[in-house]
Each structure stands twice: as structure tokens, then as C-alpha cells.
Write an enzyme that holds these catalytic residues in place. Structure first.
Site, mmCIF file in Angstrom:
data_model
loop_
_atom_site.group_PDB
_atom_site.id
_atom_site.type_symbol
_atom_site.label_atom_id
_atom_site.label_comp_id
_atom_site.label_asym_id
_atom_site.label_seq_id
_atom_site.Cartn_x
_atom_site.Cartn_y
_atom_site.Cartn_z
ATOM 1 N N ARG A 80 0.849 -1.201 0.000
ATOM 2 C CA ARG A 80 0.000 0.000 0.000
ATOM 3 C C ARG A 80 0.882 1.249 0.000
ATOM 4 N NH1 ARG A 80 -2.356 -0.105 6.263
ATOM 5 N NH2 ARG A 80 -0.338 -0.385 7.245
ATOM 6 N N ASN A 129 -5.127 7.214 4.359
ATOM 7 C CA ASN A 129 -4.782 6.491 5.582
ATOM 8 C C ASN A 129 -3.307 6.706 5.919
ATOM 9 O OD1 ASN A 129 -5.853 4.234 7.519
ATOM 10 N ND2 ASN A 129 -3.772 3.622 6.969
ATOM 11 N N GLU A 130 -3.056 7.237 7.090
ATOM 12 C CA GLU A 130 -1.694 7.408 7.609
ATOM 13 C C GLU A 130 -0.712 7.935 6.564
ATOM 14 O OE1 GLU A 130 -0.361 3.872 9.655
ATOM 15 O OE2 GLU A 130 -1.440 4.451 11.455
ATOM 16 N N GLU A 141 -7.275 4.487 15.686
ATOM 17 C CA GLU A 141 -6.933 3.067 15.787
ATOM 18 C C GLU A 141 -6.226 2.848 17.114
ATOM 19 O OE1 GLU A 141 -4.577 1.798 12.435
ATOM 20 O OE2 GLU A 141 -5.910 2.731 10.983
HETATM 21 C C1 GAL Z 1 -1.866 1.199 11.037
HETATM 22 C C2 GAL Z 1 -2.696 1.223 9.779
HETATM 23 C C3 GAL Z 1 -3.702 0.101 9.735
HETATM 24 C C4 GAL Z 1 -3.056 -1.186 10.154
HETATM 25 C C5 GAL Z 1 -2.478 -1.020 11.533
HETATM 26 C C6 GAL Z 1 -1.853 -2.279 12.078
HETATM 27 O O1 GAL Z 1 -0.621 1.768 10.825
HETATM 28 O O2 GAL Z 1 -3.369 2.445 9.634
HETATM 29 O O3 GAL Z 1 -4.232 -0.008 8.434
HETATM 30 O O4 GAL Z 1 -2.084 -1.525 9.239
HETATM 31 O O5 GAL Z 1 -1.497 -0.042 11.497
HETATM 32 O O6 GAL Z 1 -1.341 -2.084 13.358
#
Ligand code: GAL
Length: 651
Positions: free
Chosen positions: A104, A142-143, A314
Site C-alpha cells: 500500500r 490512511n496514515e 486506531e
Molecule cells: C496502522 C494502519 C492500519 C493497520 C495497523 C496495524 O498503521 O493504519 O491499516 O495496518 O497499522 O497495526
């Protein structure tokens, strides 16, 4: 009112399961469900061939269960067909190699073509769901920056960089002057002759590098803004967020946040402890809790980015898959992390992810449910937090005791010419933050453009380029300030100021830095404050000053030279400090600023939210909450078990 959320991937599971999942989420007390942020290939399987039906159903299923949807734009994952058609949208690494399809974030922020394709998709999505009553917020991409993706050396980046430079400098002579290109015959005749600063034989010109970092950051801002503008048009009154990361400094998060309603971030305390710079003892002590100041630091940072509004988008739910080692959190840690977010003023803690995927890259990453759909240990904790939230009214957040100023430009500056390899802005700022928190203080993180009014104490950890505007604001600052080493040591264009460091802070601090040196790790320079000796580490400056000296270097080398000096309401520190020295300086500074500290917290951390005082036990065993006698506990009790949380009212 604080709420809970979860990240969900309906496209990973059969439709027949969605209703059951939605019902279980609602039952658990979850409010928000973030979906969609990687689903491009399922929403547009070939150019212009959209399939929205399944997403319509997923949103309706969640909404009908009483949940509110946060919809992510899936632009971090351009699908295979898009790359096949337009391979030129890939980012190139510093060696000029494409960052290939197969994971990604493979796109280049500077690709105008990609920006248009991404926006075209976002517009379709926003037209369809912008006014959907169940979709209450949007997440862009995303990020940004994750997997080292802010900087790209593609042709698109080269072209855009030249335009950026032309706009910034106007005339090529001005760029030559600013960069000092007379050095090593680096002079340019034309903006179109300038390349990104990669693949040079040795170090590229630092001003060139710094401008490339600034440019790369601006590209992230522009990419995000393009999406935000579309969302504003089609999704009126919906909050727009982005999920930022931990310890990520490759672009200016304040600048990106200026276009958002809320700053959110992704909190993985155990992964970041294990892969971080922390010593073995710290890693061992906190392997199941995470560093006691990691989450708090980012809560305060992103609260600043979001102008008071932040979420955790998250939250680590169990062992992750991506750190070198991936332990499980102590029972109770999910609850502690969530309450800590709320104590710092967070609006939402959302867990990543609902159910562990049995396939692909993150199959070893826990969820609230196991791969077979049965509840993992986190599920019960989330239900408990939801219950507790119902019974606790959270007051408005109030101003912190101390302001800590963070500047992304300073991070890049020090990365480009560290002068001593271990000199890290982030690490130093974090050490200061930790020392403040260990004394029970509430910290507000500020960007250089934020107002300073009302703070009794301000700390500037290290800021090589201090603008005249910021220096002027310092002059009017009424509280006490502690200014760290290297501040004011560079001009905007990465040169040494005419009258040496601290540049525009010279009169304010009443000193001049006449020489600097860096030290290998393990070598120390003695510093005496009062009757006690401490150690300076990694960095030492030689000052000339007529002002009061509070601490002096006392080793053999230039013994007696000033290490900590004071002029009016400003102090300047001429070194990096070992922990005991830093703690001493911070304690003296807080006393001088008339800020009340808490004497011994050990592994407990506290945080005020209005008249509520929270305490969090990061230790492995039980301890006592530092509450006054007779305190009325609204959460937990005086005895704080490992991973325990307590809250009581203070006046
Ligand atoms: C973040 C990301 C998520 C997933 C997660 C795993 O960095 O936004 O998609 O990969 O980490 O810990």
C-alpha cells in the site's frame, strides 16, 4: 461526551455475517465504525466500473443497528489496474527505484495524474454518500507518511519541486544566494536545472535538502486539501479527519490539520516501545503497557493539531504484527489507554480492528474478535469502558500547566545536519515531556504559530530556525521560558546567522554561542548546579554571557564555562542532558515558574480534565492513587491495580 469506535472491513467477510457483527458492536457499546479506507479495488474493479451496492448495504446494515459510520477514502491503495495503466504514478525511492504495487501507499504525492484520479474517485464516493444520514464523518486516505512515503524522487516530484522553488525564490540568483551554492561550484542558471537532492556523491547541500523536505510536506498538504475540498462540497456538516501516526515527523502535521475538523491518530503503544529508541530496562518493564508517556505525548500533540479536537482512530487491541516483537498487553490496558485518551480531552477511542483477518499481511494482528469470530480478550474490556462511560460525565478540558513547543521544520533541520549522530529532536522533546509528566504536570503542545498568552511556563526544546515573528512573540511573553540548545542557530535558509546563535534570540537570552561540539554516546561532560554534579551528554556549547550562570561545566575541558544561564524570564540550556540533569533543570524551572508538582509518581501518570483528576498505573503491580485524603472516586479507587485507572474530583 466521549465515545468508542471500531475499524471494520466488511469486504473481508461474507455479507451474511455483517448483521451479526453490527449487532455485536452495538451491544458492546460501540458508536462509530470506520470502514472503506482500503476498499478501492472492490468499489471500482476496472476504470469507471463502480460497484457501490455492497457498500450501500454495509452502511445500511451498520446504520440500522444504531451505529454511525466514518467513511475512509481508499486513496492509500490505488488498485492494480490503475498502476498498470499509469505506472508513472508510483513513488520513487532515494535510489530512483519504483515503490512497487503489492502492499500500500505506493503513490507519489506529486503525481498530478494520481491526484486527479484519486479526486475523481473521492468525488464519486462523496456524491453517493455525502448526505447519507449514517455517514457522520470522513477520513482522508490512511496514515500519510507511513512506510516512509512522504518523500518521492519521481519525475513528477522533480517537476513540482522546481515550480515550488521558482515560486519561493522568484529569481535563480536569490536561490543561489540563499543556498550558498558558490560552495563547491553548485551554482544554478535555471530552476529547471535543479534536481531533488538524491544520488549525489556525498551530502547534498543542506539548504537544498531542507527545501526538498518542506516541499514534500507541502505536497502532502495539497493532496489532502484536494480531497477535503471535494468532501466539503458533497458532505456538508460532516467532520473530516485524517489518521496520523505515532513518532511520525516527515511532514508538518499542523499544516495538514489546518484543513481538517479533527486530528486523529493511531495508537500502538507496545509496537512503538519495542521498535523505539528506549533502553532495554524500559522495554522490559513496560513491554505489556507501552511507554507511560507515549500515548499521552501524542494525545497532547494531536489535540494541538486539531485545535482542541482529537480522536484515537486506531487503538491497539492485542498483539500487533509489525514490530520486531509483539507481546500481548496486560489485561486492562485497552481500558487504561481509552481512559487516558479521554483524560487528555479525546472525543473517541476507536479500536483496530473488529475481527482478526485470517489472511494476508496482518493475519497475526489481533482484533476484538478472533479470526473465527469469537470474542478475544479485548472485547470484554471494550464493553466495560462503554458501561463506565455511561456513568461518568466528562467536564471540558482546561489549559495545561506547561507549554511545550514542537516544530516539524526543526526535526528536518536536525536530521539533515545532526552534527552528532544521536542528536534527535523528537527524542529530546519526548524526554522533556516525560520529565514534566513524571512531576504530574499537564502539558499543552504548541506549534510555533500558537498563542502563548496565559502560560506560566514555556519550553522550546531545540529550534534551529526561529523566525523574527516568533522571536518578537517571545519578547512579549509574560511567563517563564526555558530555551534548549541550538535554538536560533540557523537562518530560514540553513545558514549560520550573522551574529552567531542564538540569532534573533540573542538580546532576549543575553548570550552568544561561540562554539558547539558533539560527544559520542557514553562520553559525558560534568555540569554542576548548586553543590551537585550531573552529566551533560551528546552536545555541548561554549557560551559568552554577562548574565547569571545557574549551572557550569566543571570537567577538565574549559572548566567553568556556562551550561545553564538566565536573563530576565528566560533560561538557556547549553547542552543535552542525562536524565538526572534534565529532571533537575525541569524541577528548578517549574519551581521558578511557580507551578505545583507532584513529588513521587513512579510508574503512575496523572492527567486533569476540568475538575476531574485521572490516575493511570503503568506499573506491573498494585500501587496507590496520589489522591488527597477523603477524595471522592468516580472511577476506580485509591488502590490502583496494574493497568488500573482511577478518577476523582478536585476543586
Ligand atoms: C496502522 C494502519 C492500519 C493497520 C495497523 C496495524 O498503521 O493504519 O491499516 O495496518 O497499522 O497495526
Amino acid at each position: 461526551m466521549a465515545k468508542l469506535g471500531v475499524c471494520y472491513y466488511p469486504e473481508h467477510w461474507p455479507q451474511s455475517r455483517w448483521q451479526e457483527d453490527a449487532a455485536a458492536m452495538a451491544e458492546m457499546g460501540i458508536t462509530y465504525v470506520r470502514i472503506g479506507e482500503f476498499a478501492w479495488s472492490r468499489l471500482e474493479s476496472s476504470p469507471g466500473n463502480y460497484s457501490w451496492d455492497w457498500l450501500d448495504t454495509a452502511i445500511a446494515t451498520l446504520g440500522d443497528a444504531g451505529l454511525e459510520v466514518v467513511l475512509g477514502t481508499p486513496t492509500a491503495t490505488p488498485p492494480r489496474w490503475l498502476i498498470k495503466q499509469h505506472p508513472e504514478i508510483l513513488a520513487l525511492d532515494a535510489d530512483g527505484r519504483p515503490r512497487k504495487f503489492g502492499s500500500r501507499r505506493h503513490y507519489c504525492f506529486s503525481s498530478e495524474l494520481y491526484r486527479n484520479l484519486a479526486c475523481r474517485f473521492v468525488e464519486q464516493m462523496a456524491r453517493r454518500y455525502g448526505e447519507n444520514p449514517y455517514v457522520v464523518a470522513w477520513q482522508t486516505d490512511n496514515e500519510y507518511g507511513c512506510h516512509d512515503t512522504t518523500v518521492s524522487y519521481s519525475d513528477a516530484a522533480t517537476k513540482a519541486f522546481r515550480l515550488w522553488l521558482a515560486k519561493r525564490y522568484g529569481a535563480i540568483e536569490d536561490l543561489n544566494q540563499a543556498w550558498g551554492t558558490v560552495f563547491w561550484s553548485q551554482e544554478y542558471d535555471d530552476f529547471d536545472d535543479i534536481d531533488p537532492p538524491n544520488l549525489t556523491v556525498t551530502e547534498a547541500n543542506p539548504a537544498h535538502q531542507l527545501d526538498f523536505r518542506r516541499f514534500s510536506s507541502d505536497q502532502v498538504v495539497a493532496f489532502n486539501r484536494a480531497q477535503v475540498e471535494i468532501l466539503r462540497q458533497y458532505a456538508p456538516d460532516r467532520d473530516i479527519l485524517h489518521n496520523f501516526m505515532g513518532f511520525e515527523t516527515s511532514f508538518d502535521h499542523f499544516d495538514v490539520s489546518a484543513d481538517l475538523d479533527v486530528a486523529s491518530w493511531d495508537s500502538y503503544p507496545l509496537g512503538f516501545l519495542d521498535q523505539g529508541w528506549f533502553d532495554e530496562d524500559t522495554k522490559a518493564r513496560f513491554q505489556r503497557q507501552g511507554h507511560p508517556d507515549f500515548a499521552a505525548f501524542h494525545h497532547d500533540l494531536y489535540r494541538a493539531c486539531g485545535d482542541g479536537r482529537f480522536w484515537v482512530m486506531e487503538q491497539q487491541p492485542g498483539p500487533v504484527n509489525w514490530a520486531p516483537h509483539n507481546p500481548a498487553p496486560l489485561n486492562g490496558m485497552l481500558r487504561l489507554w481509552a481512559w487516558e485518551c479521554f483524560a487528555h480531552g479525546g472525543e473517541v477511542t476507536s479500536f483496530f480492528r473488529w475481527r482478526q483477518a485470517p489472511f494476508a499481511q496482518e493475519q497475526m494482528h489481533a482484533g476484538l474478535l478472533r479470526p473465527d469470530g469469537t470474542p478475544d480478550t479485548g472485547a470484554a474490556e471494550v464493553a466495560q469502558i462503554a458501561m463506565e462511560l455511561k456513568s461518568l460525565e466528562l467536564p471540558e478540558s482546561t489549559r495545561g500547566d506547561v507549554a511545550l513547543m514542537l516544530d516539524y521544520d526543526a526535526v528536518w533541520n536536525l536530521e539533515i545536519q545532526p552534527q552528532g549522530r544521536e542528536f534527535s529532536f523528537l527524542r529530546w522533546a519526548f524526554d522533556i515531556y516525560q520529565s514534566l509528566r513524571e512531576r504530574g504536570l499537564n502539558v499543552d503542545i504548541l506549534a510555533p504559530h500558537h498563542a502563548l498568552d496565559g502560560y506560566k511556563a514555556l519550553i522550546l526544546p531545540c529550534q534551529p530556525y526561529v523566525s523574527d515573528a516568533l522571536a518578537d512573540r517571545f519578547k512579549n511573553f509574560k511567563g517563564k521560558a526555558l530555551i534548549g540548545p541550538r535554538s536560533g542557530s540557523k537562518t530560514r535558509d540553513f545558514s549560520i546567522p550573522d551574529h552567531l546563535a542564538p540569532g534573533p534570540l540573542r538580546d532576549l537570552l543575553g548570550l552568544s554561542v561561540v562554539r558547539v561540539e558533539s560527544l559520542s554516546p557514553g562520553r559525558v561532560e560534568a555540569v554542576q548546579i548548586g553543590n551537585t554534579q550531573y552529566d551533560a551528554v551528546l552536545w555541548r556549547e561554549h557560551l559568552e554571557t554577562d548574565n547569571p550562570v545557574l549551572g557550569r561545566f566543571t570537567g577538565d575541558f574549559h572548566s567553568g564555562s556556562p551550561a545553564l544561564v538566565q536573563n530576565g524570564n528566560f533560561r538557556y540550556l547549553a547542552c543535552l542532558a542525562s536524565k538526572p540533569l534534565l529532571d533537575k533543570i525541569i524541577m528548578d524551572f517549574c519551581e521558578w515558574s511557580e507551578i505545583e508538582m507532584v513529588p513521587t509518581l513512579n510508574e503512575v501518570r496523572i492527567r486533569r480534565r476540568g475538575e476531574l483528576q485521572f490516575a493511570f498505573n503503568y506499573g506491573a503491580g498494585p500501587t496507590e492513587a496520589p489522591a488527597p485524603a477523603g477524595a471522592e472516586f468516580l472511577l476506580g479507587s485509591r488502590t490502583l491495580p496494574a493497568a488500573g485507572v482511577a478518577a476523582w474530583t478536585v476543586r
